[in-house]
Design a protein around this motif. Structure first.
Motif, PDB file in Angstrom:
ATOM      1  N   GLU A 111      10.189   1.888  -9.414  1.00 38.61           N
ATOM      2  CA  GLU A 111      10.097   2.686 -10.642  1.00 38.61           C
ATOM      3  C   GLU A 111       9.346   4.004 -10.426  1.00 38.61           C
ATOM      4  N   HIS A 112       8.379   4.006  -9.519  1.00 43.48           N
ATOM      5  CA  HIS A 112       7.554   5.200  -9.307  1.00 43.48           C
ATOM      6  C   HIS A 112       7.864   5.891  -7.978  1.00 43.48           C
ATOM      7  N   SER A 113       9.021   5.610  -7.405  1.00 43.20           N
ATOM      8  CA  SER A 113       9.331   6.156  -6.078  1.00 43.20           C
ATOM      9  C   SER A 113       9.315   7.679  -6.051  1.00 43.20           C
ATOM     10  N   THR A 114       9.609   8.330  -7.186  1.00 39.98           N
ATOM     11  CA  THR A 114       9.575   9.797  -7.242  1.00 39.98           C
ATOM     12  C   THR A 114       8.159  10.333  -7.078  1.00 39.98           C
ATOM     13  N   ASP A 115       7.162   9.565  -7.494  1.00 41.70           N
ATOM     14  CA  ASP A 115       5.767  10.008  -7.426  1.00 41.70           C
ATOM     15  C   ASP A 115       5.044   9.495  -6.190  1.00 41.70           C
ATOM     16  N   ILE A 116       5.739   8.723  -5.363  1.00 37.27           N
ATOM     17  CA  ILE A 116       5.135   8.163  -4.145  1.00 37.27           C
ATOM     18  C   ILE A 116       5.578   9.001  -2.959  1.00 37.27           C
ATOM     19  N   ALA A 117       4.622   9.447  -2.144  1.00 35.65           N
ATOM     20  CA  ALA A 117       4.970  10.227  -0.954  1.00 35.65           C
ATOM     21  C   ALA A 117       5.549   9.318   0.118  1.00 35.65           C
ATOM     22  N   THR A 118       4.882   8.207   0.391  1.00 29.32           N
ATOM     23  CA  THR A 118       5.340   7.295   1.443  1.00 29.32           C
ATOM     24  C   THR A 118       4.630   5.961   1.294  1.00 29.32           C
ATOM     25  N   LEU A 119       5.130   4.957   1.982  1.00 32.18           N
ATOM     26  CA  LEU A 119       4.410   3.705   2.109  1.00 32.18           C
ATOM     27  C   LEU A 119       3.220   3.949   3.039  1.00 32.18           C
ATOM     28  N   ALA A 120       2.121   3.268   2.788  1.00 33.14           N
ATOM     29  CA  ALA A 120       0.907   3.458   3.597  1.00 33.14           C
ATOM     30  C   ALA A 120       0.584   2.188   4.372  1.00 33.14           C
ATOM     31  N   ILE A 121       1.599   1.600   4.962  1.00 33.94           N
ATOM     32  CA  ILE A 121       1.444   0.338   5.688  1.00 33.94           C
ATOM     33  C   ILE A 121       0.944   0.633   7.100  1.00 33.94           C
ATOM     34  N   PRO A 122      -0.202   0.071   7.514  1.00 35.96           N
ATOM     35  CA  PRO A 122      -0.778   0.417   8.815  1.00 35.96           C
ATOM     36  C   PRO A 122      -0.086  -0.228  10.008  1.00 35.96           C
ATOM     37  N   PRO A 151       0.837  -1.214   0.000  1.00 40.55           N
ATOM     38  CA  PRO A 151       0.000   0.000   0.000  1.00 40.55           C
ATOM     39  C   PRO A 151       0.867   1.259   0.000  1.00 40.55           C
ATOM     40  N   ILE A 152       0.492   2.225  -0.814  1.00 43.04           N
ATOM     41  CA  ILE A 152       1.292   3.444  -0.978  1.00 43.04           C
ATOM     42  C   ILE A 152       0.380   4.665  -0.947  1.00 43.04           C
ATOM     43  N   ARG A 153       1.004   5.829  -0.754  1.00 44.03           N
ATOM     44  CA  ARG A 153       0.301   7.105  -0.858  1.00 44.03           C
ATOM     45  C   ARG A 153       1.037   7.959  -1.870  1.00 44.03           C
ATOM     46  N   TRP A 154       0.332   8.375  -2.929  1.00 43.86           N
ATOM     47  CA  TRP A 154       0.927   9.156  -4.003  1.00 43.86           C
ATOM     48  C   TRP A 154       1.121  10.612  -3.565  1.00 43.86           C
ATOM     49  N   THR A 155       2.072  11.278  -4.187  1.00 47.07           N
ATOM     50  CA  THR A 155       2.272  12.698  -3.922  1.00 47.07           C
ATOM     51  C   THR A 155       1.098  13.498  -4.517  1.00 47.07           C
ATOM     52  N   PRO A 156       0.782  14.664  -3.955  1.00 48.68           N
ATOM     53  CA  PRO A 156      -0.298  15.496  -4.538  1.00 48.68           C
ATOM     54  C   PRO A 156      -0.061  15.814  -6.013  1.00 48.68           C
ATOM     55  N   GLN A 157       1.198  16.054  -6.393  1.00 46.29           N
ATOM     56  CA  GLN A 157       1.500  16.376  -7.796  1.00 46.29           C
ATOM     57  C   GLN A 157       1.175  15.198  -8.707  1.00 46.29           C
ATOM     58  N   ALA A 158       1.507  13.970  -8.249  1.00 50.89           N
ATOM     59  CA  ALA A 158       1.201  12.794  -9.067  1.00 50.89           C
ATOM     60  C   ALA A 158      -0.298  12.614  -9.227  1.00 50.89           C
ATOM     61  N   LEU A 159      -1.052  12.879  -8.177  1.00 56.46           N
ATOM     62  CA  LEU A 159      -2.503  12.741  -8.249  1.00 56.46           C
ATOM     63  C   LEU A 159      -3.108  13.774  -9.194  1.00 56.46           C
ATOM     64  N   ARG A 160      -2.560  14.997  -9.180  1.00 56.51           N
ATOM     65  CA  ARG A 160      -3.092  16.049 -10.050  1.00 56.51           C
ATOM     66  C   ARG A 160      -2.809  15.778 -11.526  1.00 56.51           C
ATOM     67  N   ALA A 174      -2.172  12.807 -12.985  1.00 59.59           N
ATOM     68  CA  ALA A 174      -2.569  11.491 -13.499  1.00 59.59           C
ATOM     69  C   ALA A 174      -3.830  11.605 -14.354  1.00 59.59           C
ATOM     70  N   PRO A 175      -3.878  10.926 -15.506  1.00 55.84           N
ATOM     71  CA  PRO A 175      -5.071  10.991 -16.361  1.00 55.84           C
ATOM     72  C   PRO A 175      -6.265  10.257 -15.767  1.00 55.84           C
ATOM     73  N   GLY A 176      -6.011   9.331 -14.865  1.00 55.16           N
ATOM     74  CA  GLY A 176      -7.092   8.573 -14.232  1.00 55.16           C
ATOM     75  C   GLY A 176      -6.752   8.281 -12.788  1.00 55.16           C
ATOM     76  N   GLU A 177      -7.471   7.363 -12.206  1.00 54.59           N
ATOM     77  CA  GLU A 177      -7.251   7.002 -10.812  1.00 54.59           C
ATOM     78  C   GLU A 177      -5.986   6.153 -10.680  1.00 54.59           C
ATOM     79  N   LEU A 178      -5.131   6.505  -9.759  1.00 57.43           N
ATOM     80  CA  LEU A 178      -3.893   5.759  -9.534  1.00 57.43           C
ATOM     81  C   LEU A 178      -4.143   4.596  -8.581  1.00 57.43           C
ATOM     82  N   PRO A 179      -3.424   3.479  -8.742  1.00 60.09           N
ATOM     83  CA  PRO A 179      -3.637   2.325  -7.863  1.00 60.09           C
ATOM     84  C   PRO A 179      -3.165   2.616  -6.444  1.00 60.09           C
ATOM     85  N   GLY A 180      -3.822   1.965  -5.487  1.00 53.53           N
ATOM     86  CA  GLY A 180      -3.437   2.142  -4.087  1.00 53.53           C
ATOM     87  C   GLY A 180      -2.348   1.201  -3.647  1.00 53.53           C
TER      88      GLY A 180
END
Length: 520
Positions: free
Chosen positions: A40-51, A14-23, A25-31
């Motif tokens: 590969e997408h670490s630049t666009d990921i804000a952090t891991l979302a592991i509970p 589970p991940i949390r995308w950066t606000p810029q990546a969300l803005r 993105a042409p569609g919904e990004l996977p969680g």
């Protein structure tokens, strides 16, 4: 060869995308993403979302090792290691070709299940024959948030005879928790070379609190978390478990880590094997959990822990304590030689992490637990950007941080003594239990003390222009004293209506100021 659940490809993290990546993105990004997608997408990921904080801590170590491999920063040379890391940082992303090359080379070792004589990831397939198939650990034991055996069910009901089967994604995260935070003591019996034993050694991170530099993106976090290898480290010897040619001999002494990658990934004292559900490979129906090595222990030398000295002169990591706020550890993270009788040493990762960015935060992840079976509570806390204040870069501010922490803790300890003394004097019983008052006083004082600390921390000057770096010791002392006094008054107010109570409170109040001076 199985075709399901290759952890490079399957979306299990589970991940949390950066606000810029969300803005953008042409569609919904996977969680969720697989390991390859995370890199590969670490630049666009804000952090891991592991509970689950210990699973987050464990997976970060796996990702650090993979990052070191694909960037070539797993060896000290060629050239200057720090400069090479900065070049990766300037590129703005991890090298995609090398990620693909590494994934292709080791893809067969990243299947979660492997029934064809292969090597399931971070597991030992030999357990299917070496352990009793009729006496497995079960999935309730595997999933660390579930009650198992005769333990009480606090948050959910469950049965070992008919458990809710966890998903593969949930199971693999708990698999990592067992490798790093597994308990010592009795486990499932394992028979090797005709000898059956059932005793395991505690995991390398058990009871410890892990401190990680954290950036605005996962890319920065992973680069900041890399450790400069010693000049003697060679990647062919400093291997991760999935890179081993053969599984280790359980009867032999555990191999000693030879570098950062093996130190991050190959220090498990437990052996685990997941069993997929016969009807739905998306679920795990059972698990074997036992010891990895019959004798000996892998040396504990993790670069993300605060190491300190006990009264018996033994070196040990600072334990996780869910009641202790992270700001109370800050001087031990920023100073090379923090004050204290335990001689704490800051995590090695902070020697070089500020080279990536001075705006890095600190994320603390851990599991408050005992060495054996008892698990108490997860710990997950973070600071504002603080690594610009590290002693190497802002030598004047670091002592001020230590002074603020000392004043905050001093008045917290004085408050604890004061309320306990007030209760003792009021009840006129030397054995009276004042824990309820002490807990209420702590709940009133420590959150406000934390807010006071960070408010004053943000006012510190690290430009070097102010000689006192913006710290007024007298005002700081008065602020913490005021918070302690307010907490003391609130807790003891109920007994001040009687003469005996008022006298007890008045006498105990002196503890807030250091107590009654002893006559020489």
């Amino acid at each position: 060869m199985p075709t399901h659940h290759n952890l490079f490809d399957e979306p299990w993290i589970p991940i949390r995308w950066t606000p810029q990546a969300l803005r953008s993105a042409p569609g919904e990004l996977p969680g969720r993403l697989g390991l390859q997608g995370v890199l590969e997408h670490s630049t666009d990921i804000a952090t891991l979302a592991i509970p689950v904080p210990p699973a987050h801590s464990a997976l970060l170590r796996i990702l650090y090792a993979l990052t070191a491999r694909v960037t070539g920063l797993d060896e000290a040379g060629p050239g200057d290691w720090g400069q090479r890391r900065l070049e990766v940082l300037e590129d703005g992303r991890l090298p995609q070709e090398r990620i693909e090359e590494y994934a292709t080379r080791y893809r067969a070792r990243f299947f979660l299940y492997d029934s064809d004589g292969g090597r399931p990831w971070m597991q030992d397939p030999r357990l299917a024959k070496q352990c009793d198939a009729g006496n497995t650990a079960g999935v309730n034991k595997l999933i660390v948030t579930r009650p198992a055996g005769n333990n009480h069910a606090w948050f959910r009901h469950g049965s070992d005879t008919n458990p809710d089967l966890p998903t593969a994604a949930e199971a693999v995260l708990s698999l990592l928790v067992w490798h790093y935070y597994g308990p010592s003591g009795r486990c499932s019996a394992r028979e090797v070379n005709g000898t059956k034993t059932a005793s395991a050694t505690a995991g390398s991170l058990r009871t410890a609190l892990s401190y990680h530099p954290e950036g605005d993106t996962l890319f920065e976090t992973l680069l900041a978390g890399l450790i400069r290898p010693e000049a003697t480290v060679r990647r062919g010897e400093d291997q991760c478990p999935w890179e081993w040619d053969d599984l280790p001999d359980p009867d032999a002494a555990p191999p000693t880590p030879s570098g950062p990658c093996s130190r991050l990934t190959a220090c498990s004292q437990h052996a685990v094997l997941l069993v997929p559900d016969d009807h739905d490979p998306e679920l795990v129906r059972d698990a074997f959990i036992t010891w990895a090595y019959r004798a000996g222990r892998i040396p504990r030398d993790d670069p993300f822990l605060i190491w300190q000295i006990s009264q018996q002169n033994n070196r040990y990591p600072r334990p996780a304590d869910a009641r202790r706020a992270l700001w109370r550890d800050l001087d031990a993270l920023l100073l090379k030689e923090p004050p204290g009788t335990s001689e704490p040493k800051r995590p090695k990762v902070f020697d070089t992490a500020p080279e990536v960015s001075e705006d890095l935060r600190v994320r603390a992840l851990g599991f408050e637990q005992e060495g054996q079976a008892k698990d108490t509570q997860f710990v997950d806390a973070s600071t504002p950007p603080v690594l610009g204040y590290i002693e190497d870069r802002a030598p004047r501010t670091a002592p001020a941080v230590a002074r603020m922490r000392q004043l905050g803790e001093m008045h917290g300890h004085r408050l604890n003594r004061a309320v306990k003394l007030a209760w003792k004097l009021y009840t006129d019983d030397a054995k009276a239990d004042a824990d309820t008052w002490a807990a209420e006083a702590a709940a009133r004082y420590w959150p406000r003390a934390e807010a006071e600390f960070w408010a004053r921390f943000r006012q510190l000057d690290r430009t070097g222009r102010a000689l006192d770096v913006g710290l007024d010791p007298a005002a700081t002392r008065a602020a913490f004293l005021s918070l302690a006094r307010e907490a003391f008054d609130a807790v003891t107010a109920s007994i001040t209506r009687t003469l005996r109570g008022a006298k007890a409170v008045s006498t105990a109040r002196l503890e807030l100021y250091g107590g009654r001076r002893k006559k020489k």
